[in-house]
Design a protein around this motif. Structure first.
Motif, PDB file in Angstrom:
ATOM      1  N   PRO A  32       0.837  -1.209   0.000  1.00  0.00           N
ATOM      2  CA  PRO A  32       0.000   0.000   0.000  1.00  0.00           C
ATOM      3  C   PRO A  32       0.871   1.258   0.000  1.00  0.00           C
ATOM      4  O   PRO A  32       1.960   1.272   0.562  1.00  0.00           O
ATOM      5  N   SER A  33       0.356   2.305  -0.644  1.00  0.00           N
ATOM      6  CA  SER A  33       1.054   3.593  -0.667  1.00  0.00           C
ATOM      7  C   SER A  33       0.414   4.502   0.365  1.00  0.00           C
ATOM      8  O   SER A  33      -0.734   4.908   0.216  1.00  0.00           O
ATOM      9  N   ARG A  34       1.168   4.789   1.409  1.00  0.00           N
ATOM     10  CA  ARG A  34       0.676   5.681   2.456  1.00  0.00           C
ATOM     11  C   ARG A  34       1.711   6.759   2.725  1.00  0.00           C
ATOM     12  O   ARG A  34       2.917   6.498   2.693  1.00  0.00           O
ATOM     13  N   ILE A  80       1.617  11.897  -4.339  1.00  0.00           N
ATOM     14  CA  ILE A  80       0.378  11.278  -4.805  1.00  0.00           C
ATOM     15  C   ILE A  80      -0.833  11.958  -4.192  1.00  0.00           C
ATOM     16  O   ILE A  80      -1.835  12.231  -4.873  1.00  0.00           O
ATOM     17  N   GLU A  81      -0.747  12.267  -2.891  1.00  0.00           N
ATOM     18  CA  GLU A  81      -1.865  12.945  -2.229  1.00  0.00           C
ATOM     19  C   GLU A  81      -2.141  14.291  -2.873  1.00  0.00           C
ATOM     20  O   GLU A  81      -3.312  14.678  -3.085  1.00  0.00           O
ATOM     21  N   ALA A  82      -1.085  15.026  -3.220  1.00  0.00           N
ATOM     22  CA  ALA A  82      -1.262  16.342  -3.836  1.00  0.00           C
ATOM     23  C   ALA A  82      -1.876  16.214  -5.223  1.00  0.00           C
ATOM     24  O   ALA A  82      -2.720  17.028  -5.616  1.00  0.00           O
ATOM     25  N   ILE A  83      -1.477  15.190  -5.977  1.00  0.00           N
ATOM     26  CA  ILE A  83      -1.982  15.013  -7.340  1.00  0.00           C
ATOM     27  C   ILE A  83      -3.465  14.692  -7.329  1.00  0.00           C
ATOM     28  O   ILE A  83      -4.273  15.335  -8.011  1.00  0.00           O
ATOM     29  N   TRP A  84      -3.855  13.650  -6.548  1.00  0.00           N
ATOM     30  CA  TRP A  84      -5.259  13.246  -6.639  1.00  0.00           C
ATOM     31  C   TRP A  84      -6.191  14.130  -5.808  1.00  0.00           C
ATOM     32  O   TRP A  84      -7.402  13.957  -5.843  1.00  0.00           O
ATOM     33  N   THR A  85      -5.626  15.078  -5.050  1.00  0.00           N
ATOM     34  CA  THR A  85      -6.463  16.077  -4.383  1.00  0.00           C
ATOM     35  C   THR A  85      -6.488  17.381  -5.169  1.00  0.00           C
ATOM     36  O   THR A  85      -7.554  17.985  -5.356  1.00  0.00           O
ATOM     37  N   GLY A  86      -5.331  17.800  -5.638  1.00  0.00           N
ATOM     38  CA  GLY A  86      -5.234  19.086  -6.321  1.00  0.00           C
ATOM     39  C   GLY A  86      -5.903  19.110  -7.683  1.00  0.00           C
ATOM     40  O   GLY A  86      -6.620  20.071  -8.019  1.00  0.00           O
ATOM     41  N   ILE A  87      -5.695  18.054  -8.486  1.00  0.00           N
ATOM     42  CA  ILE A  87      -6.258  18.038  -9.836  1.00  0.00           C
ATOM     43  C   ILE A  87      -7.789  18.086  -9.819  1.00  0.00           C
ATOM     44  O   ILE A  87      -8.392  18.898 -10.536  1.00  0.00           O
TER      45      ILE A  87
END
Length: 303
Positions: free
Chosen positions: A84-86, A91-98
């Protein structure tokens, strides 16, 4: 070398997704009815934009799924769970920011279209109006930006029919006639429940609230015969809430008004009232409650 090839394939895939999505967005213009008002082009532009963005998201998701299936397959007999990626900030910035930027972009563009309809709509220059495939009406002409609406029509909705009153000529009709390339102000009224004024070719959909007249302005740009529908469910005979709409040349519009004004006022035909008053031919009565239709209006001209 392999990493370079991988990056190159990603660039090609992204380019293909953008090209295909743009093509789908342009094709979306042909999914809509013809454009018959100055605001229709703006609505179609917004719809095309939303289709294009939705296609990009859909193709990206499907592409990632296909890429994962082809390149991330486990060996036969390997039932271990993936790592798992935690805590990965990138990744958090990409799938939240976009998604946030995408929603803000779509919301901003939608508000811009609404603002243009509200402000520039009555001041629209018809010479700039054009269809999405590049053709322009031959009858387009310039409308003075600060001129008052040429025509004012009262639209009365009730269970279950439409009537239209032209106060300047003291004419009431069950058909809505509009002059082409003239600014029109509709005063929308409801005598009973919530109704919706909706003409697909006009890209106009306005809810009508009881005891609250609503002004609505637009400019019809294409002569023809259209259909007014009730976009709100208004009760038992809801399917009968339709009316014919005609966009006429100014000469034919004036001629129709003069002809309608010469008719003696009579009760309009109302299918809902006729069906309600016809005794049902049934062996057993259900005794279900049915709303009594509003009496038909008195009109000079009935379709």
């Amino acid at each position: 070398m392999l990493r370079t090839i991988e990056y190159l394939l990603i660039v090609v895939a992204v380019a293909m997704i953008i090209i295909i999505s743009y093509w789908v967005g342009q094709e979306a213009y042909h999914w809509m009815p013809i454009q018959a008002t100055t605001d229709a082009e703006r609505i179609d532009n917004l719809f095309s934009f939303l289709v294009c963005m939705s296609s990009i998201i859909f193709l990206c998701v499907v592409g990632m799924i296909a890429y994962s299936i082809l390149t991330c397959r486990a060996d036969p007999g390997d039932y271990r769970e993936g790592h798992p990626s935690r805590g990965n900030l990138k990744i958090e910035a990409i799938w939240t920011g976009i998604p946030i930027l995408l929603v803000l972009w779509i919301s901003g563009y939608g508000f811009y279209i609404y603002d243009q309809m509200d402000i520039a709509g009555p001041q629209q220059v018809l010479a700039e109006f054009h269809l999405p495939w590049g053709t322009k009406p031959a009858y387009a002409e310039t409308v003075p930006p600060d001129s008052e609406p040429t025509v004012e029509i009262e639209v009365i909705s009730q269970q279950w029919n439409w009537s239209f009153r032209y106060p300047q000529q003291n004419v009431t009709s069950t058909e809505l006639h509009l002059p082409v390339n003239q600014r029109v102000r509709l005063v929308l009224q409801s005598n009973d429940v919530l109704h919706g004024f909706y003409i697909p070719e006009f890209r106009i959909k306005q809810d009508i609230i009881p005891n609250r007249p609503i002004d609505f302005q637009f400019i019809p740009t294409r002569e023809g015969h259209y259909q007014l529908q009730d976009s709100q469910f208004s009760g038992t005979y809801f399917a009968l809430m339709q009316a014919d709409v005609y966009v006429d040349s100014l000469e034919n519009y004036d001629q129709w008004l003069a002809q309608a004004a010469s008719h003696e006022p009579t009760l309009a035909n109302n299918q809902a009232v006729s069906e309600y008053e016809t005794p049902p031919k049934r062996l057993f009565q259900s005794h279900w409650h049915t709303t009594l239709p509003t009496p038909p209006p008195v009109v000079n001209y009935a379709s």
